[in-house]
Design a protein around this motif. Structure first.
Motif, PDB file in Angstrom:
ATOM      1  N   PHE B  49      18.589 -37.163  -6.040  1.00  0.00           N
ATOM      2  CA  PHE B  49      18.192 -36.000  -5.254  1.00  0.00           C
ATOM      3  C   PHE B  49      18.369 -34.708  -6.033  1.00  0.00           C
ATOM      4  O   PHE B  49      17.828 -33.674  -5.664  1.00  0.00           O
ATOM      5  CB  PHE B  49      19.011 -35.935  -3.955  1.00  0.00           C
ATOM      6  CG  PHE B  49      18.583 -36.965  -2.948  1.00  0.00           C
ATOM      7  CD1 PHE B  49      19.259 -38.160  -2.818  1.00  0.00           C
ATOM      8  CD2 PHE B  49      17.488 -36.740  -2.133  1.00  0.00           C
ATOM      9  CE1 PHE B  49      18.865 -39.114  -1.898  1.00  0.00           C
ATOM     10  CE2 PHE B  49      17.082 -37.686  -1.212  1.00  0.00           C
ATOM     11  CZ  PHE B  49      17.772 -38.877  -1.095  1.00  0.00           C
ATOM     12  N   MET B  94      30.082 -39.233 -16.296  1.00  0.00           N
ATOM     13  CA  MET B  94      31.237 -38.657 -15.597  1.00  0.00           C
ATOM     14  C   MET B  94      31.156 -38.840 -14.094  1.00  0.00           C
ATOM     15  O   MET B  94      32.171 -38.962 -13.425  1.00  0.00           O
ATOM     16  CB  MET B  94      31.314 -37.161 -15.913  1.00  0.00           C
ATOM     17  CG  MET B  94      31.705 -36.903 -17.344  1.00  0.00           C
ATOM     18  SD  MET B  94      32.186 -35.175 -17.553  1.00  0.00           S
ATOM     19  CE  MET B  94      30.650 -34.362 -17.149  1.00  0.00           C
ATOM     20  N   VAL B  95      29.959 -38.781 -13.573  1.00  0.00           N
ATOM     21  CA  VAL B  95      29.838 -38.667 -12.131  1.00  0.00           C
ATOM     22  C   VAL B  95      29.193 -39.876 -11.470  1.00  0.00           C
ATOM     23  O   VAL B  95      29.598 -40.277 -10.388  1.00  0.00           O
ATOM     24  CB  VAL B  95      29.040 -37.384 -11.795  1.00  0.00           C
ATOM     25  CG1 VAL B  95      28.643 -37.346 -10.356  1.00  0.00           C
ATOM     26  CG2 VAL B  95      29.849 -36.158 -12.151  1.00  0.00           C
ATOM     27  N   PRO B  98      31.131 -43.939 -12.180  1.00  0.00           N
ATOM     28  CA  PRO B  98      32.281 -44.350 -11.371  1.00  0.00           C
ATOM     29  C   PRO B  98      31.915 -44.779  -9.950  1.00  0.00           C
ATOM     30  O   PRO B  98      32.636 -45.541  -9.335  1.00  0.00           O
ATOM     31  CB  PRO B  98      33.161 -43.093 -11.340  1.00  0.00           C
ATOM     32  CG  PRO B  98      32.734 -42.288 -12.492  1.00  0.00           C
ATOM     33  CD  PRO B  98      31.298 -42.577 -12.704  1.00  0.00           C
ATOM     34  N   VAL B  99      30.809 -44.289  -9.422  1.00  0.00           N
ATOM     35  CA  VAL B  99      30.544 -44.598  -8.019  1.00  0.00           C
ATOM     36  C   VAL B  99      29.390 -45.558  -7.797  1.00  0.00           C
ATOM     37  O   VAL B  99      29.148 -45.995  -6.685  1.00  0.00           O
ATOM     38  CB  VAL B  99      30.269 -43.311  -7.190  1.00  0.00           C
ATOM     39  CG1 VAL B  99      31.459 -42.400  -7.204  1.00  0.00           C
ATOM     40  CG2 VAL B  99      29.036 -42.617  -7.679  1.00  0.00           C
ATOM     41  N   ARG B 106      27.705 -43.742  -1.124  1.00  0.00           N
ATOM     42  CA  ARG B 106      28.477 -42.895  -2.024  1.00  0.00           C
ATOM     43  C   ARG B 106      27.598 -42.290  -3.098  1.00  0.00           C
ATOM     44  O   ARG B 106      27.741 -41.122  -3.448  1.00  0.00           O
ATOM     45  CB  ARG B 106      29.579 -43.713  -2.693  1.00  0.00           C
ATOM     46  CG  ARG B 106      30.820 -43.861  -1.837  1.00  0.00           C
ATOM     47  CD  ARG B 106      31.848 -44.708  -2.552  1.00  0.00           C
ATOM     48  NE  ARG B 106      32.622 -43.926  -3.499  1.00  0.00           N
ATOM     49  CZ  ARG B 106      33.368 -44.453  -4.465  1.00  0.00           C
ATOM     50  NH1 ARG B 106      33.406 -45.755  -4.640  1.00  0.00           N
ATOM     51  NH2 ARG B 106      34.057 -43.688  -5.275  1.00  0.00           N
ATOM     52  N   VAL B 108      24.417 -41.669  -2.925  1.00  0.00           N
ATOM     53  CA  VAL B 108      23.563 -40.643  -2.333  1.00  0.00           C
ATOM     54  C   VAL B 108      24.342 -39.341  -2.182  1.00  0.00           C
ATOM     55  O   VAL B 108      23.857 -38.264  -2.560  1.00  0.00           O
ATOM     56  CB  VAL B 108      23.033 -41.108  -0.953  1.00  0.00           C
ATOM     57  CG1 VAL B 108      22.419 -39.952  -0.189  1.00  0.00           C
ATOM     58  CG2 VAL B 108      22.014 -42.215  -1.134  1.00  0.00           C
ATOM     59  N   ILE B 109      25.560 -39.437  -1.653  1.00  0.00           N
ATOM     60  CA  ILE B 109      26.360 -38.215  -1.460  1.00  0.00           C
ATOM     61  C   ILE B 109      26.623 -37.549  -2.800  1.00  0.00           C
ATOM     62  O   ILE B 109      26.582 -36.323  -2.916  1.00  0.00           O
ATOM     63  CB  ILE B 109      27.700 -38.540  -0.771  1.00  0.00           C
ATOM     64  CG1 ILE B 109      27.464 -39.168   0.585  1.00  0.00           C
ATOM     65  CG2 ILE B 109      28.539 -37.286  -0.647  1.00  0.00           C
ATOM     66  CD1 ILE B 109      27.120 -38.202   1.647  1.00  0.00           C
ATOM     67  N   VAL B 110      26.910 -38.340  -3.821  1.00  0.00           N
ATOM     68  CA  VAL B 110      27.198 -37.741  -5.120  1.00  0.00           C
ATOM     69  C   VAL B 110      25.977 -37.012  -5.670  1.00  0.00           C
ATOM     70  O   VAL B 110      26.088 -35.899  -6.194  1.00  0.00           O
ATOM     71  CB  VAL B 110      27.707 -38.815  -6.111  1.00  0.00           C
ATOM     72  CG1 VAL B 110      27.667 -38.288  -7.520  1.00  0.00           C
ATOM     73  CG2 VAL B 110      29.116 -39.220  -5.751  1.00  0.00           C
ATOM     74  N   ILE B 112      23.617 -35.710  -3.917  1.00  0.00           N
ATOM     75  CA  ILE B 112      23.468 -34.501  -3.106  1.00  0.00           C
ATOM     76  C   ILE B 112      24.454 -33.440  -3.593  1.00  0.00           C
ATOM     77  O   ILE B 112      24.144 -32.250  -3.687  1.00  0.00           O
ATOM     78  CB  ILE B 112      23.721 -34.800  -1.618  1.00  0.00           C
ATOM     79  CG1 ILE B 112      22.697 -35.781  -1.084  1.00  0.00           C
ATOM     80  CG2 ILE B 112      23.726 -33.525  -0.807  1.00  0.00           C
ATOM     81  CD1 ILE B 112      21.403 -35.167  -0.682  1.00  0.00           C
ATOM     82  N   GLY B 113      25.677 -33.892  -3.891  1.00  0.00           N
ATOM     83  CA  GLY B 113      26.668 -32.957  -4.429  1.00  0.00           C
ATOM     84  C   GLY B 113      26.176 -32.318  -5.718  1.00  0.00           C
ATOM     85  O   GLY B 113      26.332 -31.108  -5.929  1.00  0.00           O
ATOM     86  N   LEU B 114      25.542 -33.112  -6.569  1.00  0.00           N
ATOM     87  CA  LEU B 114      24.983 -32.567  -7.810  1.00  0.00           C
ATOM     88  C   LEU B 114      23.886 -31.552  -7.509  1.00  0.00           C
ATOM     89  O   LEU B 114      23.765 -30.531  -8.189  1.00  0.00           O
ATOM     90  CB  LEU B 114      24.413 -33.698  -8.666  1.00  0.00           C
ATOM     91  CG  LEU B 114      25.432 -34.576  -9.378  1.00  0.00           C
ATOM     92  CD1 LEU B 114      24.737 -35.761 -10.017  1.00  0.00           C
ATOM     93  CD2 LEU B 114      26.190 -33.781 -10.425  1.00  0.00           C
ATOM     94  N   LEU B 115      23.085 -31.838  -6.482  1.00  0.00           N
ATOM     95  CA  LEU B 115      22.030 -30.901  -6.093  1.00  0.00           C
ATOM     96  C   LEU B 115      22.642 -29.539  -5.771  1.00  0.00           C
ATOM     97  O   LEU B 115      22.219 -28.502  -6.304  1.00  0.00           O
ATOM     98  CB  LEU B 115      21.287 -31.456  -4.874  1.00  0.00           C
ATOM     99  CG  LEU B 115      20.060 -30.751  -4.291  1.00  0.00           C
ATOM    100  CD1 LEU B 115      19.267 -31.730  -3.433  1.00  0.00           C
ATOM    101  CD2 LEU B 115      20.408 -29.552  -3.444  1.00  0.00           C
ATOM    102  N   LEU B 116      23.676 -29.542  -4.913  1.00  0.00           N
ATOM    103  CA  LEU B 116      24.303 -28.278  -4.529  1.00  0.00           C
ATOM    104  C   LEU B 116      24.945 -27.614  -5.747  1.00  0.00           C
ATOM    105  O   LEU B 116      24.848 -26.400  -5.935  1.00  0.00           O
ATOM    106  CB  LEU B 116      25.354 -28.529  -3.443  1.00  0.00           C
ATOM    107  CG  LEU B 116      24.815 -29.034  -2.107  1.00  0.00           C
ATOM    108  CD1 LEU B 116      25.950 -29.445  -1.193  1.00  0.00           C
ATOM    109  CD2 LEU B 116      23.981 -27.967  -1.438  1.00  0.00           C
ATOM    110  N   LEU B 117      25.607 -28.438  -6.565  1.00  0.00           N
ATOM    111  CA  LEU B 117      26.330 -27.902  -7.709  1.00  0.00           C
ATOM    112  C   LEU B 117      25.387 -27.208  -8.679  1.00  0.00           C
ATOM    113  O   LEU B 117      25.626 -26.066  -9.100  1.00  0.00           O
ATOM    114  CB  LEU B 117      27.065 -29.046  -8.420  1.00  0.00           C
ATOM    115  CG  LEU B 117      27.948 -28.652  -9.592  1.00  0.00           C
ATOM    116  CD1 LEU B 117      29.198 -27.995  -9.075  1.00  0.00           C
ATOM    117  CD2 LEU B 117      28.317 -29.886 -10.409  1.00  0.00           C
TER     118      LEU B 117
END
Lengths: 411, 307, 335
Positions: B49, B94-95, B98-99, B106, B108-110, B112-117
């Protein structure tokens, strides 16, 4: 089993009290909301992030100006504290954050909140609680037109309908046989501009023969420009935000279409026009006509102007890292200047009712960040602070003012 | 004030062709980002994403080198592609690694987290105002029978097709490409024959980041300006293109992108209800319909799941 | 009975805490706590979908929008009292969810996430398009309407006089507890076991006679109904509704909230709701520079996925089992 239950209850209680602790705000102890012997607290929301983040400089510029005024002693012995929060242009966030500002931080007034939907969302609440909604940063006509129902709310910039009307009247008088194509953003901003524009055309032979709109989430408007060109129009009116105004110029040029172009104030900043001119290769920008009420910091006309010199020094000192070329900072200073003027009038004991009475009777003739001659004026029948603009035309890579001050009288 | 040039009313045919041409141009942008999406999915089975925001970040890097630091264009491009490659690889190591063994949720959330970051990083470092990025192709327009075709648009489509060919050659004929394909389809058995699976997956992310940077470098001049929201709308269209063409097929991404661009334009012009304001929902409908009716897309690859 | 005693006591403790809390909270804090309850309602529903049947939705903001606009239209255009719109919102949103659940059966994992992501992104545009119905960009305003309880004058409930903020607090938390109990009742026994079976192994569930289609669409309908209730409460709390009230970030945060909560107990879900409500404010306290809050959200999301893969409830459980000294293999949600 019992240990597990205890642990879970403890966890739940911890979670809840962590939440409650998080809720503990810093309440200001003050006699009147937001007013202490040494300070006045103003608060508002702007989109610091998200699609509308480009406009958040209105808060940066205003904040810098207040700091400058504070350094010179403030207003009647009080400094002006201005706190602004990020609502990401989501009206639900605007509501919650505004309530926080009013009920927890106890601001004196909500000031300079940006956006039409955000301001509409908080308007009934603020008026019910009799909290001034001062200088809403939106050109939506309702903020001036609905004064009877919402007396605590007032805008600042010329309304979009007024701007559209002025451009329409200009076309009626100067290009009486024009065939006009319009590209407008599909929201109240674009629609208000178009509505005013059509009203300004009434009585003449210039006509809108094609109109296209685009959604705020569009990626490009190439299809719309192609359709507008296909209509055979000789004039293009751009009622679009900067990103899409640039695209309109670029795509028109790509298609080999060289209409006469009208563009709206929001997108007329020099840096936007320069981007649209594609380093000078795009000739469609030449001859564009727009209206303007602020001094543009990238306009060489004002490079030695005392107001812009002051602007630069204030930005350098109190807003390090901000983009000095961004005209929205100037807007912020213009509105902050008007606010300081109002607060001075309130004297030693400012009250919210007093602030509203003062905004209903403004007559500020010397706001240095507005173009010379533009007056901030309100009265019993006029709830729009700024009704005046100048025409300008883009020639040789820069805006050149022409004609005299134009004043809009609501119909 | 010179006199304005009168608009020339073209024939309905040339209007139609113009819509097709501008649809192909938009489609070329969707295709170039879709290629990155497809590569990551094919190599690691993940839907990224954050692809659009990573591409925007790379584009800003290119912009700042050329506009603020005076680098010449092509060296800046090379540097940006190299940094993007390393960045993509690094993000994977790195990201994602691990998941990725855990639940799909998990991962998908990661992403999405990258998208925001990445979106936040871009605005934080470079601000939100409009900028201009130099175009890799001349900005001339060619007129063919009343229809305007810009060299930049031709170049965008050409680059997308070129990338598809290069990817195909890479996957078919190079050892590394072969290893990547093996690692993606059959990690356990690939390890047995000595393929370093995790490196291959990281390589996939690195390459996808390069493709994303290329997409951004083409999109910013095409869309006439650069701001942090460059790829936000395009991401959805790129997803639609990837799904339409087959989410594991690079050729499908390009075909899907071009079809989508032209289709949305024509739908917008000739179906009044849709107009311009339902363009995004129309793309959404494409995603839904394709996923429901023919999940593999146009160039689907059959995958059998073993119980 | 023993299996019920633990969670029942916990539930009672939480209920007492909620009833008593306003005495310690300011008016405004009560309002913030009301929003926590609203998010908790949405998370309880999403938990049914994601925690129980394992379907990923990045689009539940759209179902909140359906519920929210149902409430707004009923109140503004038809003069219905706010509380009576809540069950209607649940039914309308639930129907929408069920209808979406039917075709969604054919999508799994990532593709469902993608499809629901696209729905979330498209929602504001669709709302704008049907403006005759939704009011478009001008939205709908509820403030000042007599149908909005306690909007202008305090309301009398059970002998106490409640102003707007406190009324909101009690309304939202009462609804939250009611829907939680409803959910708990529904998920005990056969339905719950069937839903969990779907999550753990679709093939196994099929072979043991569980009708996949029925339970997966049921889960979608139920979670959408919950989201509709949450949307209805959200609209009542905001006293307004606009197309941009339900952006894609909301859908993202809902999924994040449910994952952070550990897909399990009520306490975890409340923690997830606290996370959603306060993270934007905490992020702004840390840094107001443009873009910094997004960086913080993203970093925290990723960190939480690393550090707390089973969320807050999972952490609490692990602490509990560690204290007990053995590894517990029970599936989440069976406390």
């Amino acid at each position: 089993m019992r240990r597990r239950l205890v642990l879970c209850s403890v966890a739940a209680a911890l979670a809840f009290s962590a939440g409650a602790a998080a809720l503990a705000g810093t309440a200001r102890t003050a006699a009147d909301p937001g007013v202490t012997p040494t300070s006045i607290l103003l608060g508002g929301t702007v989109p610091l992030s998200g699609v509308a983040a480009a406009y958040s400089s209105v808060a940066v510029g205003a904040n810098a100006y207040f700091k400058y005024v504070n350094a010179k002693g403030g207003v009647n012995g009080r400094r002006i504290d201005y706190t602004y929060l990020d609502d990401q242009y989501n009206p639900a966030n605007t509501v919650q954050l505004t309530r926080k500002l009013v009920e927890q931080d106890k601001v004196f007034a909500i000031f300079n909140t940006l956006g039409t939907e955000p301001n509409l969302a908080i308007r009934p609440y603020l008026n019910q609680l009799k909290v001034p909604q001062l200088f809403a940063a939106s050109g939506d006509t309702s903020f001036g037109a609905d004064a009877a129902q919402y007396p605590y709310t007032i805008g600042f910039q010329p309304s979009y309908q007024a701007e559209g009307w002025i451009l329409g009247r200009y076309m009626r008088q100067s290009h009486p046989h024009a065939k006009i194509a319009v590209i407008a953003q599909d929201d109240s901003y674009g629609r208000d501009l178009l509505l005013g524009f059509k009203r300004g055309l009434v009585g003449g032979s210039a006509k809108v023969i094609a109109a296209q709109n685009y959604e705020v989430t569009a990626s490009d408007v190439s299809s719309q420009i192609a359709r507008l060109k296909a209509s055979g129009a000789d004039t293009l009116a751009i009622f679009a935000t900067p990103q899409f105004a640039i695209q309109s110029y670029v795509y028109a040029s790509k298609l080999g279409w060289k209409p006469f172009v009208l563009t709206n104030a929001v997108s007329s900043a020099s840096n936007i026009m320069v981007l649209a001119s594609e380093g000078g290769t795009n000739k469609t920008v030449n001859g564009s006509v727009s209206v303007v009420f602020l001094k543009d910091p990238t306009d060489p006309r004002w490079s030695k102007d005392p107001a812009i010199v002051l602007y630069r020094s204030i930005m350098a000192k109190y807003a390090k890292g901000a983009n000095v070329k961004d005209v929205y900072n100037v807007y912020g200073m213009a509105v902050a200047y008007a606010t300081v003027d109002l607060l001075k009038r309130l004297g030693k004991n400012p009250t919210r009712a007093g602030l509203v009475a003062a905004t209903d009777s403004m007559n500020i003739t010397d706001d240095p960040f507005l173009l010379p001659g533009i007056v901030i004026k309100t009265g019993p029948k006029d709830h729009f602070p700024i009704n005046q603009v100048y025409f300008q035309q883009w020639v040789n890579g820069g805006w050149k003012q022409f004609g005299s001050l134009v004043t809009y009288k609501s119909q | 004030m010179g006199s304005p040039m009168l608009g020339t009313m073209g024939s309905p045919v040339s209007d139609f062709l113009q819509q097709v041409v501008s649809g192909l141009a938009s489609g070329g942008i969707y295709a170039s980002l879709a290629l990155a999406l497809v590569l990551i999915h094919r190599a690691t089975g993940v839907i990224n994403f954050a692809q659009g925001e990573m591409a925007t970040f790379s584009t800003y890097l290119l912009w700042t080198l050329t506009a603020n630091h005076g680098w010449p264009y092509w060296p800046a491009v090379g540097f940006t592609l190299a940094v993007s490659f390393v960045g993509g690889f690094g993000v994977y190591e790195m990201v994602i690694r691990p998941v990725e063994k855990g639940s799909v949720l998990r991962v998908v959330i990661v992403t999405i987290g990258l998208l925001l970051l990445f979106n936040g990083l871009t605005t934080w470092i470079w601000g939100g105002s409009q900028q201009s990025l130099h175009s890799p192709f001349p900005t001339r327009t060619i007129d063919v029978g009343g229809v305007a075709i810009s060299v930049l648009d031709l170049g965008t489509i050409g680059v997308s097709i070129g990338v598809v060919i290069v990817l195909w050659l890479f996957f078919q004929f190079t050892k590394v490409g072969l290893a990547m394909r093996a690692a993606a389809t059959n990690p356990a058995e690939s390890r047995l024959v000595g393929v370093r699976v995790s490196s291959m997956l990281g390589l996939g992310w690195g390459l996808a980041a390069v493709l994303g940077a290329i997409a951004g470098a083409l999109a910013a001049p095409s869309l006439a300006s650069l701001d942090p929201n460059l790829m936000q709308a395009t991401l959805i269209y790129a997803f639609a293109a990837a799904v339409l063409g087959g989410i594991d097929s690079p050729a499908g991404a390009v075909v899907g992108g071009l079809l989508l661009g032209v289709g949305l334009n024509l739908l917008g012009v000739y179906v009044g209800f849709i107009g311009a304001d339902l363009r995004l929902p129309a793309a959404l409908a494409v995603i839904l319909v394709v996923l429901l009716v023919r999940p593999g897309g146009i160039f689907r690859r059959r995958v059998v799941s073993r119980v | 009975m023993r299996r019920v005693a633990g969670p029942l006591a916990l539930f009672a403790a939480l209920a007492v805490a909620v009833v008593v809390a306003p005495a310690f909270l300011s008016d405004f804090q009560a309002q913030e706590a009301a929003y926590v309850a609203v998010y908790a309602v949405a998370l309880i529903g999403l938990n049914v979908l994601t925690g129980y049947t394992g379907q990923i939705s990045l689009g539940h903001g759209a179902f909140m929008a359906v519920g929210g606009y149902t409430t707004a239209i009923l109140m503004v255009d038809h003069g219905v009292r706010d509380v009576w719109t809540i069950p209607v919102a649940a039914v309308v949103a639930g129907a929408a969810g069920y209808l979406f659940g039917l075709p969604a059966l054919r999508l799994s994992g990532l593709y469902l996430a993608l499809a629901t992501f696209a729905i979330a992104v498209a929602t504001p545009s669709v709302i704008r398009k049907f403006e005759g119905f939704t009011g478009g960009e001008s939205g709908k305003n509820l403030f000042g309407l007599p149908q909005l309880t306690a909007g202008t004058t305090p309301v009398h409930v059970l002998g106490r006089q409640l102003n707007y903020n406190n009324w909101l607090y009690y309304l939202c938390w009462t609804v939250a507890f009611v829907v939680y109990v409803v959910g708990w009742l529904m998920l005990r026994g056969r339905t719950g076991r069937a839903l969990r079976a779907v999550r753990d192994s679709e093939t196994a569930a099929l072979s043991s006679g569980v009708s996949l289609a029925r339970y997966k669409t049921l889960a979608f309908g139920v979670s959408a109904a919950y989201a509709g209730v949450a949307g209805s409460l959200y609209t009542i709390a905001n006293a307004s509704i606009y197309p941009d009230t339900f952006p894609v970030q909301l859908s993202i945060f809902l999924l994040v909230g449910v994952v952070v909560s550990g897909l399990g107990s009520l306490a975890g879900l409340v923690a997830g709701a606290v996370f959603i409500e306060f993270l934007p404010i905490w992020a702004q306290d840390i840094s107001k520079s443009q873009g910094a809050p997004s960086v913080i959200y993203g970093a925290i999301l990723i960190a939480v996925m690393f550090v707390l893969p089973t969320g807050v409830a999972g952490m609490a459980r692990r602490v509990a089992t560690f204290a007990r000294g053995r590894y517990d293999r029970r599936a989440p949600g069976t406390d």
